[in-house]
Enzyme design. Structure first.
Site, short mmCIF file in Angstrom:
data_model
loop_
_atom_site.label_atom_id
_atom_site.label_comp_id
_atom_site.label_asym_id
_atom_site.label_seq_id
_atom_site.Cartn_x
_atom_site.Cartn_y
_atom_site.Cartn_z
NE ARG A 149 8.74 -8.16 -6.70
CZ ARG A 149 7.42 -8.89 -6.01
NH1 ARG A 149 6.80 -9.19 -7.32
NH2 ARG A 149 7.19 -9.29 -4.81
CE LYS A 173 11.38 -10.82 -5.75
NZ LYS A 173 11.45 -10.99 -4.11
CG HIS A 242 12.08 -2.30 -3.28
ND1 HIS A 242 11.71 -3.28 -4.82
CD2 HIS A 242 12.20 -2.81 -2.21
CE1 HIS A 242 11.02 -4.04 -4.07
NE2 HIS A 242 11.31 -3.61 -3.09
NE ARG A 245 7.62 -4.45 -4.16
CZ ARG A 245 6.69 -5.13 -4.87
NH1 ARG A 245 5.90 -4.69 -5.93
NH2 ARG A 245 6.69 -6.63 -4.40
CG HIS A 268 4.46 -9.06 -0.53
ND1 HIS A 268 3.74 -7.80 -0.06
CD2 HIS A 268 5.70 -8.64 -1.85
CE1 HIS A 268 5.07 -7.23 0.09
NE2 HIS A 268 5.94 -7.35 -1.11
CE1 TYR A 277 6.64 -1.15 2.49
CE2 TYR A 277 5.37 -3.35 2.24
CZ TYR A 277 6.20 -2.78 2.17
OH TYR A 277 7.05 -2.22 0.85
#
Length: 302
Positions: A149, A173, A242, A245, A268, A277
């Protein structure tokens, strides 16, 4: 709303940064969404957070929908409200969470745009004799090589980069730490940048990527450098961090088919986030099928 209700909101926002250690941008989004909820409460004559019920939360959702907000934006606002009420319950300021069980209207799922492998190679094939251009190539290579990120890239420190083992340790995150492989081309580009980084940064500067003045590079600067580099390379599509990514995830999944591994590398929490994806991969397969299968090709007029 009464002043003490507004004070609870300010305390919650401080809690996000101090205790939950969320990014300043996340706090800005929470403030915006909860301030809008507070304005809705004012319009309904609700004076305190304990006065908001499920029916009124649904009314707020309906009001956002009428204004044209997407399902994703409404879901984010509801998530902020649920999180806020969990905090209020902890502080014993309310007796229930009226946002629990309230869902946002579904909106069409937009697939992320990605580069082809040829486009990615073209983006990163350029002369990098200038030290700061070496920096640009190194950060672009790392974004694509490891699927970082933007916030993870700019916050990366030298101590978290191990080129000998080909790993980078990133904090994502929720302050979750993960180790991600760094490809050979990215390692080469990073070594070239680190060889000249000392011209700009002193020994006390921990950041991997720095500006001309030796300060940690910011997200906006990375976005601008990537946009300029894409333009110089004659890219037909606008390129942003992004997108690299997304391209990383799509290309690794296309080659390996290992969804769990891609989930781990992207950081994730839920595999359902990564599954988008697979839709990109199926879209590619459908395109190949349409072009190759004799029963899929359109008949030419006689």
């Amino acid at each position: 709303m009464h002043e003490h209700a507004r004070q609870f909101l300010e305390k919650f926002l401080l809690h996000l940064g101090a205790e939950r250690r969320l990014s300043p941008l996340t706090s800005i989004h929470y403030r915006r969404d909860l301030t809008q909820c507070m304005a809705y409460c004012d319009s309904c004559g609700i004076a305190d957070w304990d006065g908001l019920n499920i029916a009124e939360v649904r009314g707020w959702v309906a009001a956002m929908h009428r204004k044209g907000l997407s399902g994703k934006s409404i879901q984010r606002a509801l998530s902020a409200l649920r999180s806020f009420y969990r905090y209020l319950l902890r502080e014993q300021a309310v007796t229930r969470n009226p946002a629990s069980g309230v869902t946002a209207p579904k909106s069409a799922r937009r697939l992320p745009r990605t580069l082809t492998t040829d486009q990615a190679a073209r983006l990163m094939t350029f002369d990098a004799r200038d030290p700061l251009v070496r920096r640009d190539r190194a950060l672009i290579e790392l974004l694509y090589s490891s699927g970082l990120r933007l916030s993870e890239l700019v916050n990366l420190d030298l101590a978290e980069l191990d080129l000998s083992s080909g790993l980078v340790r990133v904090t994502g995150k929720g302050r979750k730490v993960r180790d991600v492989p760094v490809g050979a081309k990215a390692r080469d580009a990073l070594r070239e940048w680190l060889a000249v980084r000392g011209k700009f940064a002193g020994p006390e500067q921990p950041a991997v990527f720095v500006t001309r003045r030796g300060q940690r590079i910011g997200g906006r600067a990375v976005q601008n450098r990537l946009r300029l580099r894409a333009a110089k390379q004659g890219m037909e599509v606008p390129v942003h961090p992004h997108m690299l990514r997304h391209s990383f995830a799509s290309h690794v999944l296309e080659s390996s088919g290992d969804l769990r591994a891609v989930q781990e590398m992207l950081g994730h929490a839920n595999i359902s986030t990564t599954q988008i994806y697979t839709h990109l991969d199926f879209q590619h397969l459908a395109s190949v099928y349409d072009k190759a299968h004799p029963r899929a090709r359109k008949k030419t007029p006689a």
